[in-house]
Motif scaffolding. Sequence first.
Motif, PDB file in Angstrom:
ATOM      1  N   VAL A   6       0.803  -1.228   0.000  1.00 21.04           N
ATOM      2  CA  VAL A   6       0.000   0.000   0.000  1.00 21.04           C
ATOM      3  C   VAL A   6       0.835   1.276   0.000  1.00 21.04           C
ATOM      4  CG1 VAL A   6      -1.975  -1.101   1.091  1.00 21.04           C
ATOM      5  CG2 VAL A   6      -0.229  -0.018   2.515  1.00 21.04           C
ATOM      6  N   GLY A   7       2.137   1.151   0.144  1.00 16.40           N
ATOM      7  CA  GLY A   7       2.995   2.333   0.186  1.00 16.40           C
ATOM      8  C   GLY A   7       3.223   2.810   1.618  1.00 16.40           C
ATOM      9  N   ALA A   8       4.173   3.701   1.765  1.00 15.34           N
ATOM     10  CA  ALA A   8       4.531   4.217   3.084  1.00 15.34           C
ATOM     11  C   ALA A   8       3.605   5.376   3.441  1.00 15.34           C
ATOM     12  CB  ALA A   8       5.985   4.667   3.094  1.00 15.34           C
ATOM     13  N   GLY A   9       2.832   5.183   4.483  1.00 18.97           N
ATOM     14  CA  GLY A   9       1.919   6.223   4.941  1.00 18.97           C
ATOM     15  C   GLY A   9       2.550   7.075   6.032  1.00 18.97           C
ATOM     16  N   ARG A  10       1.732   7.916   6.599  1.00 17.82           N
ATOM     17  CA  ARG A  10       2.201   8.835   7.647  1.00 17.82           C
ATOM     18  C   ARG A  10       2.740   8.082   8.856  1.00 17.82           C
ATOM     19  NH1 ARG A  10      -1.983  12.542  10.733  1.00 17.82           N
ATOM     20  NH2 ARG A  10      -2.433  10.480  11.523  1.00 17.82           N
ATOM     21  N   TRP A  11       2.021   7.032   9.309  1.00 13.07           N
ATOM     22  CA  TRP A  11       2.462   6.294  10.487  1.00 13.07           C
ATOM     23  C   TRP A  11       3.800   5.606  10.252  1.00 13.07           C
ATOM     24  CZ3 TRP A  11       1.050   7.371  15.041  1.00 13.07           C
ATOM     25  CH2 TRP A  11      -0.216   7.855  15.293  1.00 13.07           C
ATOM     26  N   PHE A  12       4.031   5.117   9.046  1.00 11.74           N
ATOM     27  CA  PHE A  12       5.313   4.494   8.736  1.00 11.74           C
ATOM     28  C   PHE A  12       6.450   5.492   8.911  1.00 11.74           C
ATOM     29  CE2 PHE A  12       8.772   3.802   5.741  1.00 11.74           C
ATOM     30  CZ  PHE A  12       9.162   2.524   6.084  1.00 11.74           C
ATOM     31  N   TRP A  13       6.272   6.696   8.361  1.00 14.09           N
ATOM     32  CA  TRP A  13       7.338   7.689   8.430  1.00 14.09           C
ATOM     33  C   TRP A  13       7.540   8.213   9.849  1.00 14.09           C
ATOM     34  CZ3 TRP A  13      10.697   7.162   5.017  1.00 14.09           C
ATOM     35  CH2 TRP A  13      10.366   6.783   3.725  1.00 14.09           C
ATOM     36  N   ILE A  14       6.466   8.321  10.620  1.00 12.41           N
ATOM     37  CA  ILE A  14       6.606   8.724  12.027  1.00 12.41           C
ATOM     38  C   ILE A  14       7.456   7.707  12.773  1.00 12.41           C
ATOM     39  CG2 ILE A  14       5.346   8.928  14.220  1.00 12.41           C
ATOM     40  CD1 ILE A  14       3.090  10.280  12.608  1.00 12.41           C
ATOM     41  N   HIS A  15       7.175   6.437  12.582  1.00 16.38           N
ATOM     42  CA  HIS A  15       7.942   5.394  13.264  1.00 16.38           C
ATOM     43  C   HIS A  15       9.371   5.297  12.743  1.00 16.38           C
ATOM     44  CE1 HIS A  15       3.838   4.092  14.392  1.00 16.38           C
ATOM     45  NE2 HIS A  15       4.454   3.880  15.546  1.00 16.38           N
ATOM     46  N   ALA A  16       9.564   5.537  11.466  1.00 14.08           N
ATOM     47  CA  ALA A  16      10.921   5.516  10.909  1.00 14.08           C
ATOM     48  C   ALA A  16      11.763   6.638  11.507  1.00 14.08           C
ATOM     49  CB  ALA A  16      10.867   5.640   9.388  1.00 14.08           C
ATOM     50  N   VAL A  17      11.188   7.838  11.613  1.00 12.65           N
ATOM     51  CA  VAL A  17      11.914   8.972  12.208  1.00 12.65           C
ATOM     52  C   VAL A  17      12.189   8.713  13.683  1.00 12.65           C
ATOM     53  CG1 VAL A  17      11.709  11.423  12.810  1.00 12.65           C
ATOM     54  CG2 VAL A  17      11.107  10.648  10.519  1.00 12.65           C
ATOM     55  N   GLN A  18      11.218   8.144  14.397  1.00  7.38           N
ATOM     56  CA  GLN A  18      11.441   7.804  15.808  1.00  7.38           C
ATOM     57  C   GLN A  18      12.592   6.823  15.952  1.00  7.38           C
ATOM     58  OE1 GLN A  18       7.623   6.284  17.001  1.00  7.38           O
ATOM     59  NE2 GLN A  18       7.020   8.227  17.945  1.00  7.38           N
ATOM     60  N   ALA A  19      12.638   5.824  15.107  1.00  6.49           N
ATOM     61  CA  ALA A  19      13.712   4.834  15.174  1.00  6.49           C
ATOM     62  C   ALA A  19      15.069   5.483  14.930  1.00  6.49           C
ATOM     63  CB  ALA A  19      13.465   3.718  14.159  1.00  6.49           C
ATOM     64  N   ILE A  20      15.143   6.382  13.970  1.00  5.27           N
ATOM     65  CA  ILE A  20      16.408   7.065  13.671  1.00  5.27           C
ATOM     66  C   ILE A  20      16.829   7.952  14.837  1.00  5.27           C
ATOM     67  CG2 ILE A  20      17.464   8.816  12.179  1.00  5.27           C
ATOM     68  CD1 ILE A  20      15.717   7.593   9.886  1.00  5.27           C
ATOM     69  N   ILE A  21      15.904   8.729  15.380  1.00  9.62           N
ATOM     70  CA  ILE A  21      16.220   9.632  16.493  1.00  9.62           C
ATOM     71  C   ILE A  21      16.690   8.846  17.707  1.00  9.62           C
ATOM     72  CG2 ILE A  21      15.194  11.205  18.189  1.00  9.62           C
ATOM     73  CD1 ILE A  21      13.470  12.309  15.870  1.00  9.62           C
ATOM     74  N   PHE A  22      15.945   7.801  18.090  1.00  9.81           N
ATOM     75  CA  PHE A  22      16.308   7.061  19.297  1.00  9.81           C
ATOM     76  C   PHE A  22      17.549   6.204  19.096  1.00  9.81           C
ATOM     77  CE2 PHE A  22      11.946   8.231  20.423  1.00  9.81           C
ATOM     78  CZ  PHE A  22      12.218   8.831  21.647  1.00  9.81           C
ATOM     79  N   THR A  23      17.842   5.793  17.874  1.00  6.14           N
ATOM     80  CA  THR A  23      19.108   5.110  17.611  1.00  6.14           C
ATOM     81  C   THR A  23      20.272   6.064  17.843  1.00  6.14           C
ATOM     82  OG1 THR A  23      18.091   3.607  16.025  1.00  6.14           O
ATOM     83  CG2 THR A  23      20.474   3.917  15.852  1.00  6.14           C
ATOM     84  N   GLY A  24      20.151   7.284  17.351  1.00  7.82           N
ATOM     85  CA  GLY A  24      21.195   8.288  17.575  1.00  7.82           C
ATOM     86  C   GLY A  24      21.370   8.597  19.056  1.00  7.82           C
TER      87      GLY A  24
END
Length: 69
Positions: A22-40
């Motif tokens: 179905v493609g990357a929706g808003r929730w996908f990108w929110i979780h992707a950004v959270q993962a990047i921030i908390f990994t850093g």
Amino acid sequence: GLLIFFTFVWPRDAARQLVWDVGAGRWFWIHAVQAIIFTGLAILALRRLAQASGDARALESSQSRQAVG
């Protein structure tokens, strides 16, 4: 927990849509950004912990040398 989820829940969850279907929706990108921030943040915290641990070991080592000498 993950084994049980992927074995029993995920295959039978008809409401869960896959990103590649179905493609990357808003929730996908929110979780992707959270993962990047908390990994850093985790990397920064672990580096500070390693530095503090190294400083404590160096202090113990110098104190033990002074006590022996």
